[in-house]
Design a protein around this motif. Structure first.
Motif, short mmCIF file in Angstrom:
data_model
loop_
_atom_site.label_atom_id
_atom_site.label_comp_id
_atom_site.label_asym_id
_atom_site.label_seq_id
_atom_site.Cartn_x
_atom_site.Cartn_y
_atom_site.Cartn_z
N LEU A 28 5.94 33.63 2.93
CA LEU A 28 5.59 34.33 4.07
C LEU A 28 3.92 33.94 4.52
CD1 LEU A 28 7.32 37.86 3.21
CD2 LEU A 28 8.08 35.63 4.49
N TRP A 72 0.58 33.57 5.97
CA TRP A 72 0.24 33.64 7.58
C TRP A 72 -1.25 33.97 7.68
CZ3 TRP A 72 -1.43 38.05 10.08
CH2 TRP A 72 -0.99 39.11 9.60
N GLN A 126 -2.22 38.91 0.47
CA GLN A 126 -1.48 39.34 1.59
C GLN A 126 -2.09 40.76 2.28
OE1 GLN A 126 2.66 38.90 1.23
NE2 GLN A 126 2.41 36.70 1.68
N HIS A 140 -3.68 41.64 5.83
CA HIS A 140 -3.33 42.46 6.57
C HIS A 140 -4.59 43.40 7.29
CE1 HIS A 140 0.83 42.85 4.58
NE2 HIS A 140 0.59 41.65 5.26
N THR A 154 3.83 40.77 17.83
CA THR A 154 3.77 39.54 16.82
C THR A 154 3.14 39.81 15.40
OG1 THR A 154 4.16 38.40 18.62
CG2 THR A 154 3.66 36.98 16.16
N SER A 177 4.70 42.46 13.29
CA SER A 177 5.84 42.00 12.80
C SER A 177 5.71 41.10 11.38
CB SER A 177 7.01 41.25 13.71
OG SER A 177 6.32 39.88 13.91
N TYR A 178 4.72 40.37 11.41
CA TYR A 178 4.42 39.55 10.04
C TYR A 178 4.02 40.25 9.07
CZ TYR A 178 3.78 35.38 13.20
OH TYR A 178 4.00 34.47 13.95
N ARG A 219 7.04 42.35 7.83
CA ARG A 219 8.03 41.47 6.98
C ARG A 219 7.40 41.27 5.45
NH1 ARG A 219 8.06 35.06 9.09
NH2 ARG A 219 5.78 35.55 8.18
N ASP A 220 5.93 41.08 5.25
CA ASP A 220 5.33 41.14 4.08
C ASP A 220 5.50 42.56 3.41
OD1 ASP A 220 4.31 38.64 4.81
OD2 ASP A 220 2.04 39.50 5.11
#
Length: 353
Positions: free
Chosen positions: A58, A60, A125, A129, A218, A221-222, A225-226
């Motif tokens: 995932l 990003w 991650q 965030h 957007t 949403s990332y 998802r994480d």
């Protein structure tokens, strides 16, 4: 000396980096023996390899998200929307900042090198965030407003009351690390990953379905998802730790977990009404139901029965358009008649989660 309703107190200390006298394959997640050499083909819990692969897939970064339209749109939002936007970013930053630290602390105390690696991936991650919230704010508002938003976690009375138990549980784990405090910290980590963020996420998705702040949505949403994957990973580690330490699998501890969920749902509903009450398009009763639905999902992932049987389905179905389908949880394994933890005694059992 006992540990609040458990047996012998098992304190935890930072483990050695390398201890060649011990086997490569860890004997336990906490308080065990391991050399520190990680061989992904020889793990106590091979399932943890799958978790790490899923989370790493995932990857990003915040600056990949185009905020051009959001910069233009933010001044056109209603005063209520702007206020909620800044308050919710403040909430998310307050919660995600400590998550980096908690993941690192779990890693330092774990005697399973695969858990250390998994926690390192999660910590990275969570750090991104937190960066993303600063990135969003720096794109759409002034420096003073950015600082004010990040100050909310220690100045807004409603938010501080909401986070009081998080502070207590996380600081207990930091100051008195033990099997018991680690289990409690993991319970609150699953609450953060699977419940506390979700009224905030719904706000941004509601903007997006009205063609507002799509870049921010957007990004959210990332993050969403994480967090779903992080919650899954932490709940699996929690259950494995509990299976390794059955003296903690007591009615008293189970009651404590249910009490934390009940309190957290109550506080999340209060917070959602405080921050979203004047936002068009979000029904507060639906939101309360959605929060209870999320609580049920996280309880099942911990191996417990649902607290809110009337909310087994998502009452805010429109949110599904903004969250990947892997949000679906395999519930059949968890739907138990008794309110006791599902005992997973061997490593292969985790493949059924």
């Amino acid at each position: 000396m006992g540990e609040r309703g458990y047996g012998t107190l098992v304190t935890l200390t930072r483990v050695k980096v390398l201890d060649p006298a011990n086997p490569n394959k860890s004997t336990a997640i906490f308080g065990g023996k391991a050399s520190g050499i990680l061989n992904w083909n020889e793990l106590k819990y091979p399932h943890f390899y799958t978790l790490r692969q899923q989370i790493r897939s995932l990857f990003w970064t915040a600056n990949e998200v185009d905020m051009t339209q959001d910069v233009k749109q933010f001044p056109t939002l209603t005063i209520a929307e702007q206020d909620a936007f800044l308050k919710i970013i403040g909430l998310l930053a307050t919660l995600d900042g400590p998550q980096t630290d908690i993941a690192a602390r779990l890693s330092h105390l774990s005697t399973d090198p695969s858990v250390k690696s998994l926690m390192a991936t999660i910590a990275d991650q969570e750090s991104e965030h937190n960066h993303s919230y600063a990135y969003v704010l720096s794109s759409v508002t002034t420096y003073d407003k950015q600082v004010e938003s990040f100050e909310m976690g220690r100045t807004d009375e409603v938010l501080m009351r909401r986070n009081k138990r998080i502070v207590e549980v996380y600081n207990e784990f930091a100051e008195r690390p033990s099997i018991g405090s680690a289990l409690k910290a993991m319970v609150y980590t699953t609450l953060l990953e699977g419940l506390f963020f979700y009224s905030g996420f719904a706000f941004f998705y509601n903007l997006a379905r009205n063609q507002k702040m799509v870049g921010t949505s957007t990004m959210i949403s990332y993050i969403n998802r994480d967090e779903l994957q992080h919650g899954r990973a932490i709940s699996d580690i929690f259950r494995a730790t509990l299976a390794e330490n059955p003296s903690y699998n007591t009615e008293g501890f189970t009651a404590w977990v249910y009490d934390q969920f009940d309190h957290s749902v109550e506080q999340e509903i209060i917070w959602s009404r405080y921050v979203l009450g004047e936002i068009d398009g979000i029904d507060m009763e639906e939101m309360a139901g959605y929060i209870k639905y999320r609580a049920n999902k996280m309880l099942r992932m911990l191996g417990l029965s649902e607290m809110y049987p009337e909310y087994t389905k998502n009452p805010m179905r429109w949110i599904k358009a903004y969250v990947d389908s892997f949000d679906d949880t395999k519930t059949d394994f968890f739907e138990q008649a008794s309110r006791q933890y599902v005992k997973t005694s061997d490593l292969n059992g985790f493949d059924d989660l």
